[in-house]
Design a protein around this motif. Structure first.
Motif, PDB file in Angstrom:
ATOM      1  N   ALA A  96       0.807  -1.220   0.000  1.00 40.79           N
ATOM      2  CA  ALA A  96       0.000   0.000   0.000  1.00 40.79           C
ATOM      3  C   ALA A  96       0.843   1.275   0.000  1.00 40.79           C
ATOM      4  CB  ALA A  96      -0.933   0.007   1.201  1.00 40.79           C
ATOM      5  N   ASP A  97       0.205   2.350  -0.485  1.00 43.27           N
ATOM      6  CA  ASP A  97       0.817   3.685  -0.442  1.00 43.27           C
ATOM      7  C   ASP A  97       0.095   4.604   0.533  1.00 43.27           C
ATOM      8  OD1 ASP A  97       2.501   3.140  -2.828  1.00 43.27           O
ATOM      9  OD2 ASP A  97       0.566   3.122  -3.852  1.00 43.27           O
ATOM     10  N   ARG A  98      -1.186   4.277   0.826  1.00 43.18           N
ATOM     11  CA  ARG A  98      -2.013   5.138   1.676  1.00 43.18           C
ATOM     12  C   ARG A  98      -2.816   4.289   2.654  1.00 43.18           C
ATOM     13  NH1 ARG A  98       0.751   8.202  -0.673  1.00 43.18           N
ATOM     14  NH2 ARG A  98       0.186  10.051  -1.930  1.00 43.18           N
ATOM     15  N   VAL A  99      -3.133   4.873   3.809  1.00 40.18           N
ATOM     16  CA  VAL A  99      -3.862   4.169   4.869  1.00 40.18           C
ATOM     17  C   VAL A  99      -4.967   5.077   5.389  1.00 40.18           C
ATOM     18  CG1 VAL A  99      -3.684   3.065   7.125  1.00 40.18           C
ATOM     19  CG2 VAL A  99      -1.742   2.971   5.548  1.00 40.18           C
ATOM     20  N   PHE A 100      -6.147   4.498   5.599  1.00 46.46           N
ATOM     21  CA  PHE A 100      -7.200   5.187   6.350  1.00 46.46           C
ATOM     22  C   PHE A 100      -7.344   4.463   7.682  1.00 46.46           C
ATOM     23  CE2 PHE A 100     -11.567   5.470   7.872  1.00 46.46           C
ATOM     24  CZ  PHE A 100     -11.729   6.846   7.933  1.00 46.46           C
ATOM     25  N   LEU A 101      -7.264   5.190   8.785  1.00 46.03           N
ATOM     26  CA  LEU A 101      -7.327   4.581  10.111  1.00 46.03           C
ATOM     27  C   LEU A 101      -8.712   4.785  10.726  1.00 46.03           C
ATOM     28  CD1 LEU A 101      -3.819   5.685  11.442  1.00 46.03           C
ATOM     29  CD2 LEU A 101      -4.503   3.390  10.682  1.00 46.03           C
ATOM     30  N   CYS A 102      -9.207   3.731  11.373  1.00 46.25           N
ATOM     31  CA  CYS A 102     -10.525   3.783  12.005  1.00 46.25           C
ATOM     32  C   CYS A 102     -10.469   2.979  13.313  1.00 46.25           C
ATOM     33  CB  CYS A 102     -11.595   3.263  11.037  1.00 46.25           C
ATOM     34  SG  CYS A 102     -11.169   1.693  10.258  1.00 46.25           S
ATOM     35  N   ASN A 103     -11.606   2.456  13.752  1.00 45.29           N
ATOM     36  CA  ASN A 103     -11.652   1.864  15.093  1.00 45.29           C
ATOM     37  C   ASN A 103     -11.924   0.360  15.141  1.00 45.29           C
ATOM     38  OD1 ASN A 103     -11.627   4.530  16.541  1.00 45.29           O
ATOM     39  ND2 ASN A 103     -13.470   4.760  15.322  1.00 45.29           N
ATOM     40  N   GLY A 120     -15.195   3.784  -8.303  1.00 48.09           N
ATOM     41  CA  GLY A 120     -16.032   3.479  -9.460  1.00 48.09           C
ATOM     42  C   GLY A 120     -16.727   4.719  -9.993  1.00 48.09           C
ATOM     43  N   HIS A 121     -17.151   5.592  -9.076  1.00 49.49           N
ATOM     44  CA  HIS A 121     -17.806   6.838  -9.485  1.00 49.49           C
ATOM     45  C   HIS A 121     -16.827   7.752 -10.232  1.00 49.49           C
ATOM     46  CE1 HIS A 121     -20.716  10.122  -9.204  1.00 49.49           C
ATOM     47  NE2 HIS A 121     -19.712  10.914  -8.865  1.00 49.49           N
ATOM     48  N   ALA A 122     -15.589   7.758  -9.745  1.00 50.73           N
ATOM     49  CA  ALA A 122     -14.582   8.628 -10.373  1.00 50.73           C
ATOM     50  C   ALA A 122     -14.098   8.086 -11.709  1.00 50.73           C
ATOM     51  CB  ALA A 122     -13.396   8.807  -9.419  1.00 50.73           C
ATOM     52  N   ASN A 123     -14.375   6.795 -11.961  1.00 53.71           N
ATOM     53  CA  ASN A 123     -13.917   6.181 -13.211  1.00 53.71           C
ATOM     54  C   ASN A 123     -15.100   5.825 -14.108  1.00 53.71           C
ATOM     55  OD1 ASN A 123     -10.751   5.458 -13.087  1.00 53.71           O
ATOM     56  ND2 ASN A 123     -11.628   5.360 -11.022  1.00 53.71           N
ATOM     57  N   GLY A 124     -15.909   6.790 -14.378  1.00 51.18           N
ATOM     58  CA  GLY A 124     -17.003   6.617 -15.320  1.00 51.18           C
ATOM     59  C   GLY A 124     -18.372   6.516 -14.687  1.00 51.18           C
ATOM     60  N   GLY A 125     -18.408   6.262 -13.368  1.00 50.29           N
ATOM     61  CA  GLY A 125     -19.675   6.289 -12.661  1.00 50.29           C
ATOM     62  C   GLY A 125     -20.552   5.074 -12.804  1.00 50.29           C
ATOM     63  N   GLN A 126     -20.107   4.071 -13.566  1.00 49.76           N
ATOM     64  CA  GLN A 126     -20.957   2.901 -13.785  1.00 49.76           C
ATOM     65  C   GLN A 126     -20.654   1.745 -12.824  1.00 49.76           C
ATOM     66  OE1 GLN A 126     -23.505   3.100 -15.991  1.00 49.76           O
ATOM     67  NE2 GLN A 126     -22.783   5.220 -16.169  1.00 49.76           N
ATOM     68  N   ARG A 127     -19.522   1.819 -12.148  1.00 46.02           N
ATOM     69  CA  ARG A 127     -19.117   0.702 -11.288  1.00 46.02           C
ATOM     70  C   ARG A 127     -19.458   1.016  -9.825  1.00 46.02           C
ATOM     71  NH1 ARG A 127     -16.302  -3.085 -13.784  1.00 46.02           N
ATOM     72  NH2 ARG A 127     -15.254  -2.636 -15.769  1.00 46.02           N
ATOM     73  N   ALA A 266      -1.969   4.270  -4.077  1.00 46.93           N
ATOM     74  CA  ALA A 266      -2.195   5.721  -4.106  1.00 46.93           C
ATOM     75  C   ALA A 266      -3.241   6.123  -5.135  1.00 46.93           C
ATOM     76  CB  ALA A 266      -0.877   6.441  -4.390  1.00 46.93           C
ATOM     77  N   ASP A 267      -3.230   5.468  -6.325  1.00 39.69           N
ATOM     78  CA  ASP A 267      -4.171   5.887  -7.369  1.00 39.69           C
ATOM     79  C   ASP A 267      -5.614   5.567  -6.979  1.00 39.69           C
ATOM     80  OD1 ASP A 267      -3.280   3.143  -7.651  1.00 39.69           O
ATOM     81  OD2 ASP A 267      -4.410   3.062  -9.509  1.00 39.69           O
ATOM     82  N   ILE A 268      -5.811   4.528  -6.194  1.00 39.79           N
ATOM     83  CA  ILE A 268      -7.160   4.188  -5.733  1.00 39.79           C
ATOM     84  C   ILE A 268      -7.543   5.089  -4.552  1.00 39.79           C
ATOM     85  CG2 ILE A 268      -8.597   2.352  -4.760  1.00 39.79           C
ATOM     86  CD1 ILE A 268      -6.529   0.432  -6.215  1.00 39.79           C
ATOM     87  N   ALA A 269      -6.603   5.259  -3.623  1.00 41.44           N
ATOM     88  CA  ALA A 269      -6.876   6.102  -2.455  1.00 41.44           C
ATOM     89  C   ALA A 269      -7.203   7.533  -2.847  1.00 41.44           C
ATOM     90  CB  ALA A 269      -5.668   6.075  -1.514  1.00 41.44           C
ATOM     91  N   ALA A 270      -6.766   7.947  -4.019  1.00 48.18           N
ATOM     92  CA  ALA A 270      -7.037   9.316  -4.473  1.00 48.18           C
ATOM     93  C   ALA A 270      -8.530   9.595  -4.604  1.00 48.18           C
ATOM     94  CB  ALA A 270      -6.345   9.555  -5.821  1.00 48.18           C
ATOM     95  N   ALA A 271      -9.335   8.522  -4.671  1.00 48.94           N
ATOM     96  CA  ALA A 271     -10.791   8.714  -4.747  1.00 48.94           C
ATOM     97  C   ALA A 271     -11.356   9.288  -3.454  1.00 48.94           C
ATOM     98  CB  ALA A 271     -11.471   7.385  -5.074  1.00 48.94           C
ATOM     99  N   PHE A 272     -10.628   9.119  -2.367  1.00 50.89           N
ATOM    100  CA  PHE A 272     -11.041   9.681  -1.073  1.00 50.89           C
ATOM    101  C   PHE A 272     -10.407  11.063  -0.883  1.00 50.89           C
ATOM    102  CE2 PHE A 272     -12.314   5.997   2.031  1.00 50.89           C
ATOM    103  CZ  PHE A 272     -13.575   5.962   1.465  1.00 50.89           C
ATOM    104  N   GLY A 273     -11.054  12.084  -1.386  1.00 53.60           N
ATOM    105  CA  GLY A 273     -10.570  13.429  -1.118  1.00 53.60           C
ATOM    106  C   GLY A 273     -11.052  13.915   0.237  1.00 53.60           C
ATOM    107  N   ALA A 274     -10.682  15.129   0.601  1.00 52.65           N
ATOM    108  CA  ALA A 274     -11.075  15.694   1.895  1.00 52.65           C
ATOM    109  C   ALA A 274     -12.590  15.711   2.019  1.00 52.65           C
ATOM    110  CB  ALA A 274     -10.509  17.100   2.044  1.00 52.65           C
ATOM    111  N   GLY A 275     -13.097  15.178   3.116  1.00 52.06           N
ATOM    112  CA  GLY A 275     -14.527  15.162   3.374  1.00 52.06           C
ATOM    113  C   GLY A 275     -15.244  13.933   2.852  1.00 52.06           C
ATOM    114  N   ALA A 276     -14.563  13.089   2.076  1.00 52.10           N
ATOM    115  CA  ALA A 276     -15.226  11.915   1.505  1.00 52.10           C
ATOM    116  C   ALA A 276     -15.487  10.851   2.559  1.00 52.10           C
ATOM    117  CB  ALA A 276     -14.382  11.333   0.380  1.00 52.10           C
ATOM    118  N   HIS A 277     -14.673  10.802   3.583  1.00 52.96           N
ATOM    119  CA  HIS A 277     -14.845   9.804   4.633  1.00 52.96           C
ATOM    120  C   HIS A 277     -14.150  10.329   5.884  1.00 52.96           C
ATOM    121  CE1 HIS A 277     -16.089   5.983   6.127  1.00 52.96           C
ATOM    122  NE2 HIS A 277     -14.880   5.478   6.265  1.00 52.96           N
ATOM    123  N   GLY A 278     -14.458   9.728   7.041  1.00 48.70           N
ATOM    124  CA  GLY A 278     -13.829  10.208   8.264  1.00 48.70           C
ATOM    125  C   GLY A 278     -14.122   9.311   9.444  1.00 48.70           C
ATOM    126  N   SER A 279     -13.470   9.612  10.568  1.00 45.18           N
ATOM    127  CA  SER A 279     -13.654   8.853  11.801  1.00 45.18           C
ATOM    128  C   SER A 279     -13.131   9.698  12.948  1.00 45.18           C
ATOM    129  CB  SER A 279     -12.888   7.524  11.727  1.00 45.18           C
ATOM    130  OG  SER A 279     -12.900   6.872  12.969  1.00 45.18           O
TER     131      SER A 279
END
Length: 394
Positions: A96-103, A120-127, A266-279
């Motif tokens: 991995a290149d990026r980590v999201f930490l939760c509980n 999937g939304h960022a890559n054409g929206g059909q997936r 990193a290229d997949i994690a880029a779909a999570f911009g600021a505000g897209a998810h949190g904990s």
């Protein structure tokens, strides 16, 4: 206060969401536990694969104490050093290149599901669809219980979120037919834990990886139970000839302090911009410090070779019992996650082992599940398995 006092007063006020055994533990050390009445137990369960370093590992306790003396928690609107170091270690030791930490594990899988849909939304929206395996277990939130391939987990919670599809585990043909232009990700456990310790054929995950590559689909591995050294390598995928796009961890990540993690390229994690998810508490400073020390111990040169050596001793003991007991149909698993297939329900045998001072678990009704702490000694293994065999012989 006695074990019975604790059991009675607990049951009076906590919701009855767990079928608890009538024992209250007050102390642990390595692979041993003591209840409130002073009775000693050998642990072949590790709090459901949480206590991989055993109970109350001193080095992790020292890291926790050192962190609590400085600061308990830092908002994720600011930075803290333990969280930084944990993310560095996880990326250094994985794909991995990026980590999201939760509980928790459920939160980690929830993050993976949301990440796949956002990707999937960022890559054409059909997936948007997530494909999982029948018999799988991915958590208890509404999305993760829907992802779980067991009907009994979903009963009574309908209507469920849409966008999930299930396929038989270890069946590449069925998987091939299930993947469509709307599939965003395939979410699999490398070994079905809750589903009965089911190990797929060697070609299954390799084939799944190939199908995902051909169709442009994410391969997400749920290593919440089998990661963190349980199969003999830090992560199970290291032995399987595949590299996932996304991986989830929890349980043993911080040796019993609540934490979860969703790892991604990193290229997949880029779909999570600021505000897209949190904990709010995700990556809490104390939990992160415990996880950093846990990873440092597990990645020391001598640790995992020792785990693999003791796991071979453990499996040999299970195989000897299987060969001698008419109640045992076979043994399956990897490293320190092993399942003993019975010809009768396993719950009564688990209760009898508990009476004799050995903790283990039954899953899928007829599979004794063994998840000992990775630090259990060969002598402790022999003591515990002798009791298991006596119970099976009674």
């Amino acid at each position: 206060m006695s074990s019975q006092d604790i059991v009675t007063r607990t049951d009076r006020h906590l919701m009855a969401t767990y079928l608890r055994a009538p024992v209250a533990f007050v102390r642990g050390d390595g692979a041993r536990l003591w209840d409130a009445d002073g009775k000693e137990y050998l642990d072949l369960f590790a709090c459901l694969a949480v206590a991989n370093l055993g109970h109350a590992p001193r080095a992790v306790a020292e890291a926790i104490n050192a962190q609590t003396a400085k600061i308990f928690h830092v908002s994720n609107l600011h930075y803290c050093e333990p969280q930084m170091r944990l993310a560095e270690l996880l990326c250094e030791r994985s794909f991995a290149d990026r980590v999201f930490l939760c509980n928790s594990g459920a939160e980690a899988n929830e993050a993976a599901i949301k990440l796949a849909r956002r990707w999937g939304h960022a890559n054409g929206g059909q997936r948007f669809e997530i494909v999982t395996a029948l018999g799988s277990f991915h958590g208890r939130t509404l999305a993760t219980l829907t992802a779980t391939g067991q009907e009994k987990i979903r009963v009574g919670f309908q209507p469920l979120p849409g966008g999930f599809r299930y396929v038989p585990f270890d069946d590449l043909g069925a998987l091939d037919r299930a993947l469509t232009d709307t599939t965003a990700a395939l979410l699999l456990e490398p070994i079905l834990g809750e589903g009965g310790v089911v190990v797929p054929s060697p070609e299954y995950l390799v084939g799944a990886r190939k199908l995902c590559d051909e169709r442009g689909i994410l391969l997400m591995l749920d290593e919440i139970q089998v990661g963190m050294g349980r199969t003999g390598t830090l992560f199970a995928y290291e032995q399987l000839g595949v590299v996932p796009d996304v991986m989830t961890l929890a349980k043993a990540l911080a040796s019993g302090i609540p934490i979860g993690a969703c790892l991604a390229r990193a290229d997949i994690a880029a779909a999570f911009g600021a505000g897209a998810h949190g904990s709010t508490f995700g990556g809490n400073a104390v939990a992160a410090a415990a996880a950093v020390r846990t990873l440092e111990i597990m990645t020391a040169p001598e640790f995992l070779p020792g785990v693999r050596q003791r796991a071979v001793h453990f499996r040999a003991g299970l195989d000897r019992i299987a060969a001698r007991s008419p109640k045992v149909k076979g043994v399956r698993g990897a490293g320190f996650i092993q399942g003993m297939l019975l010809s009768e329900p396993g719950a009564p045998l688990v209760a009898k082992c508990l009476e004799r001072g050995v903790l283990l678990n039954c899953t899928a009704d007829t599979v004794l599940r063994f998840l000992p702490p990775l630090v259990i000694t060969e002598n402790e293994i022999d003591q515990a398995l002798a009791i298991v065999e006596e119970v099976l012989s009674a």
